[in-house]
Structures are given as structure tokens and as C-alpha cells.
Design a protein around this motif. Structure first.
Motif, PDB file in Angstrom:
ATOM      1  N   SER A 230      -6.186 -14.319 -45.040  1.00 22.25           N
ATOM      2  CA  SER A 230      -7.286 -13.999 -44.130  1.00 22.25           C
ATOM      3  C   SER A 230      -8.616 -13.990 -44.863  1.00 22.25           C
ATOM      4  O   SER A 230      -9.642 -14.460 -44.349  1.00 22.25           O
ATOM      5  CB  SER A 230      -7.051 -12.641 -43.469  1.00 22.25           C
ATOM      6  OG  SER A 230      -5.902 -12.670 -42.650  1.00 22.25           O
ATOM      7  N   CYS A 231      -8.603 -13.478 -46.089  1.00 21.43           N
ATOM      8  CA  CYS A 231      -9.821 -13.423 -46.893  1.00 21.43           C
ATOM      9  C   CYS A 231     -10.315 -14.828 -47.233  1.00 21.43           C
ATOM     10  O   CYS A 231     -11.508 -15.113 -47.166  1.00 21.43           O
ATOM     11  CB  CYS A 231      -9.547 -12.624 -48.164  1.00 21.43           C
ATOM     12  SG  CYS A 231     -10.987 -12.427 -49.229  1.00 21.43           S
ATOM     13  N   ILE A 232      -9.388 -15.715 -47.584  1.00 22.48           N
ATOM     14  CA  ILE A 232      -9.748 -17.103 -47.898  1.00 22.48           C
ATOM     15  C   ILE A 232     -10.369 -17.779 -46.685  1.00 22.48           C
ATOM     16  O   ILE A 232     -11.407 -18.444 -46.775  1.00 22.48           O
ATOM     17  CB  ILE A 232      -8.501 -17.879 -48.376  1.00 22.48           C
ATOM     18  CG1 ILE A 232      -8.081 -17.392 -49.761  1.00 22.48           C
ATOM     19  CG2 ILE A 232      -8.779 -19.385 -48.410  1.00 22.48           C
ATOM     20  CD1 ILE A 232      -6.737 -17.922 -50.213  1.00 22.48           C
ATOM     21  N   LYS A 233      -9.742 -17.600 -45.531  1.00 24.73           N
ATOM     22  CA  LYS A 233     -10.244 -18.237 -44.315  1.00 24.73           C
ATOM     23  C   LYS A 233     -11.617 -17.701 -43.927  1.00 24.73           C
ATOM     24  O   LYS A 233     -12.434 -18.425 -43.357  1.00 24.73           O
ATOM     25  CB  LYS A 233      -9.250 -18.034 -43.179  1.00 24.73           C
ATOM     26  CG  LYS A 233      -7.958 -18.821 -43.355  1.00 24.73           C
ATOM     27  CD  LYS A 233      -7.015 -18.618 -42.181  1.00 24.73           C
ATOM     28  CE  LYS A 233      -5.767 -19.471 -42.316  1.00 24.73           C
ATOM     29  NZ  LYS A 233      -4.831 -19.290 -41.170  1.00 24.73           N
ATOM     30  N   GLU A 234     -11.871 -16.451 -44.239  1.00 26.29           N
ATOM     31  CA  GLU A 234     -13.160 -15.854 -43.915  1.00 26.29           C
ATOM     32  C   GLU A 234     -14.250 -16.280 -44.895  1.00 26.29           C
ATOM     33  O   GLU A 234     -15.403 -16.483 -44.503  1.00 26.29           O
ATOM     34  CB  GLU A 234     -13.038 -14.329 -43.917  1.00 26.29           C
ATOM     35  CG  GLU A 234     -14.293 -13.608 -43.484  1.00 26.29           C
ATOM     36  CD  GLU A 234     -14.120 -12.103 -43.452  1.00 26.29           C
ATOM     37  OE1 GLU A 234     -15.136 -11.390 -43.317  1.00 26.29           O
ATOM     38  OE2 GLU A 234     -12.966 -11.635 -43.559  1.00 26.29           O
ATOM     39  N   ALA A 235     -13.877 -16.442 -46.168  1.00 26.60           N
ATOM     40  CA  ALA A 235     -14.873 -16.722 -47.204  1.00 26.60           C
ATOM     41  C   ALA A 235     -15.267 -18.197 -47.279  1.00 26.60           C
ATOM     42  O   ALA A 235     -16.429 -18.523 -47.549  1.00 26.60           O
ATOM     43  CB  ALA A 235     -14.346 -16.262 -48.563  1.00 26.60           C
ATOM     44  N   PHE A 236     -14.309 -19.100 -47.054  1.00 21.64           N
ATOM     45  CA  PHE A 236     -14.571 -20.537 -47.198  1.00 21.64           C
ATOM     46  C   PHE A 236     -14.952 -21.153 -45.857  1.00 21.64           C
ATOM     47  O   PHE A 236     -14.264 -20.961 -44.857  1.00 21.64           O
ATOM     48  CB  PHE A 236     -13.342 -21.256 -47.747  1.00 21.64           C
ATOM     49  CG  PHE A 236     -13.129 -21.081 -49.225  1.00 21.64           C
ATOM     50  CD1 PHE A 236     -13.601 -22.015 -50.134  1.00 21.64           C
ATOM     51  CD2 PHE A 236     -12.435 -19.978 -49.703  1.00 21.64           C
ATOM     52  CE1 PHE A 236     -13.398 -21.857 -51.492  1.00 21.64           C
ATOM     53  CE2 PHE A 236     -12.226 -19.807 -51.062  1.00 21.64           C
ATOM     54  CZ  PHE A 236     -12.713 -20.747 -51.962  1.00 21.64           C
TER      55      PHE A 236
END
Length: 202
Positions: free
Chosen positions: A23-29
């Protein structure tokens, strides 16, 4: 598109990521699409992002005082793009990066990296792995530049990174391995032995 980056990370960590990390990756990139020849970074600008190439190819180069372009690296699908020194130190980059063909790239800006990614265990482990590989590649690059002819460097490139010759035009692969840009013809052996075998972090 984020799934490609997630798979890349999991393959290098040799374990699956947790739902919170995903979820963090999808939010950051965030995704950005580039036209052929469109700049991702211009010489003199600060590189405030790191990028993961989902599709396409990029070129990293500098322009000297005479206007000559010096190609330092080519980057293709599943490779990282950016200027790490400029990103970390906030200094103007001496490099430009543009698209060799229509390209899709996942970008994370510095603020998102610091706030959401930097302190996560999976990101620390990934950076350690990639930094180790970069050190190995740098030493190998120096070795091949000092000990191989341009023709040998092209053969080494084909053996080490076959995806380059599958993805990039023959002339672009020639630039990377030391062929002269102006003289290179696909299928012919016109060499400039002064060229360098440039690789980027994968």
C-alpha cells in the motif's frame, strides 16, 4: 503498473512484501508517461525523484562546453533512473535524462521517499542490495574499459545484459558498448575503441 515494481522488489528480497508495504509503494510512486525525446531531467536541475522504468528506454548524458553529447548510460524496463547524488544532496545535476522511445516510469519524489519509504525495513534492505550491486558493476566497468576492445565490450554487454540488444536499437547498444555513434552500422564492425561500457543500477 505498480505490480511490476512490487514483483521486482520481491524478487530481489527473495520474499513477499506485506500488505502495508504494498500500500505504501502504491501511494508513494506515481506514473509518468514520456514522449520520445522528452526530458525527464535536464542538466542543471535538481533531481528530486527516483524512477523505476515500467516500459520504454531512457538515455543519461551530459553536454560539454562544445555542445557535444557524452552518453553515460542507457536504462530500460525494470531499471532505475535518476541522479542519486543530486537526489541525496539537493545539488544541480550535471546530467540530462530523456526518452529514447515512448516510456512509462513510476516516480517517487524526495518528500514521499523520506516520509513513507526510507525507514521501512524492506526499503533499507533493497537499497543495501542495489548499492552492493552498483559497486560490483562500477568495478566491472572500470575493468572492461581498461582491458577490452570496443568489440569485446559489445560481446560482454550481450552476454551480461542480453535484454539491451533485444530492447534498444542497434545503434543505441553500440553507443553503450563503445561503438562510434556516427559510424556504427548494424551488422558491421566499425569501431571506436575509445568508447566506454556504461551500465546503470538494476
Amino acid at each position: 503498473m505498480h505490480e511490476q515494481l512490487i514483483t521486482y522488489i520481491e524478487e530481489r528480497l527473495e520474499r513477499p512484501l506485506g500488505d502495508d508495504d504494498i500500500s505504501c509503494i502504491k501511494e508513494a510512486f506515481v506514473i509518468r508517461k514520456l514522449r520520445r525525446h522528452q526530458y525527464l531531467l535536464q542538466q542543471g536541475d535538481v533531481c528530486n525523484w527516483a524512477g523505476f522504468i515500467v516500459k520504454g528506454a531512457l538515455r543519461l548524458y551530459s553536454v560539454d562546453e562544445t555542445g557535444r553529447e557524452n552518453v553515460l548510460g542507457l536504462m530500460i524496463e525494470n531499471w532505475w533512473a535518476g541522479d542519486r547524488e543530486s537526489f541525496l544532496n539537493g545539488t544541480p545535476s550535471p546530467y540530462s535524462i530523456d526518452a529514447l522511445e515512448p516510456t512509462e516510469i513510476l516516480l517517487v519524489n524526495k518528500e514521499a521517499h523520506l516520509a513513507k519509504l526510507r525507514d521501512r525495513p524492506f526499503m533499507k534492505e533493497l537499497i543495501r542490495i542495489l548499492t552492493e550491486r552498483q559497486a560490483i558493476q562500477l568495478l566491472r566497468r572500470v575493468h572492461t574499459t581498461k582491458t577490452m576492445t570496443a568489440e569485446q565490450r559489445l560481446a560482454d554487454l550481450e552476454n551480461t545484459y542480453p535484454e539491451f540488444l533485444q530492447t534498444l536499437p542497434a545503434a543505441a547498444a553500440g553507443i553503450l558498448s563503445g561503438y562510434d555513434k556516427g559510424n556504427f552500422q548494424p551488422g558491421q564492425g566499425q569501431l571506436d575503441s575509445s568508447g566506454q561500457h556504461a551500465k546503470t543500477l538494476t
